[in-house]
Design a protein around this motif. Structure first.
Motif, PDB file in Angstrom:
ATOM      1  N   ASP A   1       0.962  -1.202   0.057  1.00 48.65           N
ATOM      2  CA  ASP A   1       0.032   0.073   0.091  1.00 48.65           C
ATOM      3  C   ASP A   1       1.040   1.263  -0.038  1.00 48.65           C
ATOM      4  O   ASP A   1       0.633   2.111  -0.880  1.00 48.65           O
ATOM      5  N   ALA A   2       1.853   1.173   0.829  1.00 49.49           N
ATOM      6  CA  ALA A   2       2.751   2.443   0.786  1.00 49.49           C
ATOM      7  C   ALA A   2       3.612   2.593  -0.518  1.00 49.49           C
ATOM      8  O   ALA A   2       3.674   3.651  -0.782  1.00 49.49           O
ATOM      9  N   GLU A   3       3.901   1.527  -0.947  1.00 49.37           N
ATOM     10  CA  GLU A   3       4.903   1.673  -2.095  1.00 49.37           C
ATOM     11  C   GLU A   3       3.812   2.055  -3.446  1.00 49.37           C
ATOM     12  O   GLU A   3       4.570   2.845  -4.285  1.00 49.37           O
ATOM     13  N   SER A   4       2.612   2.107  -3.382  1.00 52.15           N
ATOM     14  CA  SER A   4       1.936   2.650  -4.132  1.00 52.15           C
ATOM     15  C   SER A   4       1.851   4.019  -4.679  1.00 52.15           C
ATOM     16  O   SER A   4       1.584   4.585  -5.548  1.00 52.15           O
ATOM     17  N   MET A   5       2.374   4.739  -3.658  1.00 51.00           N
ATOM     18  CA  MET A   5       2.699   6.222  -3.696  1.00 51.00           C
ATOM     19  C   MET A   5       3.768   6.558  -4.527  1.00 51.00           C
ATOM     20  O   MET A   5       3.894   7.756  -4.757  1.00 51.00           O
ATOM     21  N   LEU A   6       4.755   5.737  -4.585  1.00 52.81           N
ATOM     22  CA  LEU A   6       5.904   6.057  -5.174  1.00 52.81           C
ATOM     23  C   LEU A   6       5.986   5.911  -6.827  1.00 52.81           C
ATOM     24  O   LEU A   6       6.970   5.672  -7.432  1.00 52.81           O
TER      25      LEU A   6
ATOM     26  N   ARG B   1       5.962   7.941  -9.117  1.00 48.38           N
ATOM     27  CA  ARG B   1       6.832   8.476  -9.994  1.00 48.38           C
ATOM     28  C   ARG B   1       8.341   8.233  -9.697  1.00 48.38           C
ATOM     29  O   ARG B   1       9.157   8.925 -10.267  1.00 48.38           O
ATOM     30  N   LYS B   2       8.360   7.760  -8.552  1.00 48.43           N
ATOM     31  CA  LYS B   2       9.787   7.298  -7.912  1.00 48.43           C
ATOM     32  C   LYS B   2      10.260   5.878  -7.835  1.00 48.43           C
ATOM     33  O   LYS B   2      11.126   5.388  -7.402  1.00 48.43           O
ATOM     34  N   GLY B   3       9.221   5.425  -8.869  1.00 47.92           N
ATOM     35  CA  GLY B   3       9.329   3.873  -8.882  1.00 47.92           C
ATOM     36  C   GLY B   3      10.629   3.157  -9.144  1.00 47.92           C
ATOM     37  O   GLY B   3      11.405   2.335  -8.754  1.00 47.92           O
TER      38      GLY B   3
ATOM     39  N   ARG C   1      14.200   5.565   2.350  1.00 45.97           N
ATOM     40  CA  ARG C   1      15.580   6.303   1.380  1.00 45.97           C
ATOM     41  C   ARG C   1      14.974   6.973   0.150  1.00 45.97           C
ATOM     42  O   ARG C   1      15.671   7.962  -0.273  1.00 45.97           O
ATOM     43  N   THR C   2      14.132   6.571  -0.278  1.00 47.99           N
ATOM     44  CA  THR C   2      13.742   6.980  -1.790  1.00 47.99           C
ATOM     45  C   THR C   2      13.229   8.320  -1.429  1.00 47.99           C
ATOM     46  O   THR C   2      13.236   9.268  -2.340  1.00 47.99           O
ATOM     47  N   LEU C   3      12.351   8.470  -0.435  1.00 47.04           N
ATOM     48  CA  LEU C   3      11.763   9.887   0.169  1.00 47.04           C
ATOM     49  C   LEU C   3      12.801  10.888   0.681  1.00 47.04           C
ATOM     50  O   LEU C   3      12.466  11.923   1.075  1.00 47.04           O
ATOM     51  N   GLY C   4      14.098  10.153   0.783  1.00 47.74           N
ATOM     52  CA  GLY C   4      14.990  11.098   1.588  1.00 47.74           C
ATOM     53  C   GLY C   4      14.724  11.124   3.127  1.00 47.74           C
ATOM     54  O   GLY C   4      15.111  12.177   3.791  1.00 47.74           O
TER      55      GLY C   4
END
Length: 109
Positions: A49-54, A56-58, A100-103
């Protein structure tokens, strides 16, 4: 980061907030509540579920996750084999890669 710190950081990244000791988030203008945070560190469904917001940063997320999984598998692992391990990443590895992806990852002391 501890599991509790990771869970709180993910919650905040997903727009959760804490009011009067209750965790809340909003979906379709409806406030949802939970007496405690989800455990993204152990729950693959919650991480999905959380990963679905990524979206554009997949690509960045996938790269970071592959590096974490390959590193955890040990030295000598070929990068291509890490790609297979990537599919079997634990919820905690996915949670770390997410932050880490979101900093928002903070190194331990």
């Amino acid at each position: 980061m501890t599991d509790a710190q990771i869970n709180q950081a993910i919650a905040k990244a997903l727009g959760w907030r804490q009011e009067d000791g209750v965790w809340m988030w909003t979906v379709n203008m409806i406030d949802c509540t939970s007496p405690k945070l989800w455990d993204w560190c152990t729950d693959l469904n919650a991480m999905h579920d959380a990963e679905s917001m990524l979206q554009r940063k997949g690509t960045e997320f996938s790269q970071i996750l592959l590096e974490l999984v390959s590193e955890a598998a040990g030295l000598g692992l070929q990068y291509a084999y890490g790609a297979f391990a990537h599919v079997h990443a634990t919820a905690r590895q996915r949670a770390e890669a997410f932050l880490r992806t979101l900093g928002k990852w903070e190194e331990g002391e």
